[in-house]
Design a protein around this motif. Sequence first.
Motif, PDB file in Angstrom:
ATOM      1  N   PHE A 169      85.259   9.823  -1.222  1.00  0.00           N
ATOM      2  CA  PHE A 169      85.408   8.541  -1.726  1.00  0.00           C
ATOM      3  C   PHE A 169      84.903   7.466  -1.447  1.00  0.00           C
ATOM      4  O   PHE A 169      84.588   6.499  -1.834  1.00  0.00           O
ATOM      5  N   ALA A 170      84.662   7.616   0.058  1.00  0.00           N
ATOM      6  CA  ALA A 170      84.283   6.356   0.859  1.00  0.00           C
ATOM      7  C   ALA A 170      82.577   6.186   0.726  1.00  0.00           C
ATOM      8  O   ALA A 170      82.400   5.123   0.815  1.00  0.00           O
ATOM      9  N   THR A 171      81.975   7.435   0.664  1.00  0.00           N
ATOM     10  CA  THR A 171      80.591   7.312   0.613  1.00  0.00           C
ATOM     11  C   THR A 171      79.770   7.888  -0.504  1.00  0.00           C
ATOM     12  O   THR A 171      78.397   7.550  -0.585  1.00  0.00           O
ATOM     13  N   HIS A 172      80.560   8.691  -1.484  1.00  0.00           N
ATOM     14  CA  HIS A 172      79.445   9.088  -2.331  1.00  0.00           C
ATOM     15  C   HIS A 172      79.102   8.157  -3.748  1.00  0.00           C
ATOM     16  O   HIS A 172      80.032   7.483  -4.104  1.00  0.00           O
ATOM     17  N   PRO A 173      77.919   8.144  -4.226  1.00  0.00           N
ATOM     18  CA  PRO A 173      77.466   7.494  -5.145  1.00  0.00           C
ATOM     19  C   PRO A 173      78.457   7.640  -6.639  1.00  0.00           C
ATOM     20  O   PRO A 173      78.486   6.928  -7.320  1.00  0.00           O
ATOM     21  N   GLN A 174      79.154   8.929  -6.587  1.00  0.00           N
ATOM     22  CA  GLN A 174      79.809   9.065  -7.771  1.00  0.00           C
ATOM     23  C   GLN A 174      81.305   9.004  -7.646  1.00  0.00           C
ATOM     24  O   GLN A 174      82.260   9.268  -8.556  1.00  0.00           O
TER      25      GLN A 174
END
Length: 203
Positions: free
Chosen positions: A46-51
């Motif tokens: 949730f913190a890092t992924h582009p999706q």
Amino acid sequence: MVPTTSSALTLVDWRARVSSLHEAVRAHDDPAEGHRLWREGRADLFATHPQSPIADHPDLRERGVDYWPYDPALRFTLEIEPADPDERDVDGGDDGSVTMRRVGVLRLPEPVGGSLDVWWLHQYGGGIFVPMRDGTAGDGSYGAGRYLLDTAKGAWLGGDDRHVVLDLNFAFHPSCRYDDRWRCPLAPAGNTVEARVEAGERL
């Protein structure tokens, strides 16, 4: 809308990571530790992924989403019992409509009670889908319900040809709870229980 190459590949990566996370959880001997691993893995995605569905919520990306404490009494291995046929089409947004076919029902023991319909997502690849709307809906969790199993996206805790592992501590909000660009199948009447299930992801 046809996705760009970049967005298509990042979505594939998101689903692969979610599937790998559940595989790691299934391999863990201690369900509570598996739940901790799941929470930490989701927080990282949730913190890092582009999706990430919370891309437009910097406060949530920083602190993560909230959960109730793990409750071992809410983990069950349940037989999928027969259910009358039912079929419905739901709006999948840019992905088009999704056909859900009821393939069975799960009877929930106390302290929850009630039952949950088991759906087959009739699309390419298919998948088992079990949403839940419980007594916390709109008062502790998303008003339209949460998901327990969604094998098309890798959310699966195990089972055999007649049973599934259903751990209510792994209930999670659909992406549309955070971003209205998503269109999510929501919990129909047969996936509603009266009890407050204070487990899993919360508001």
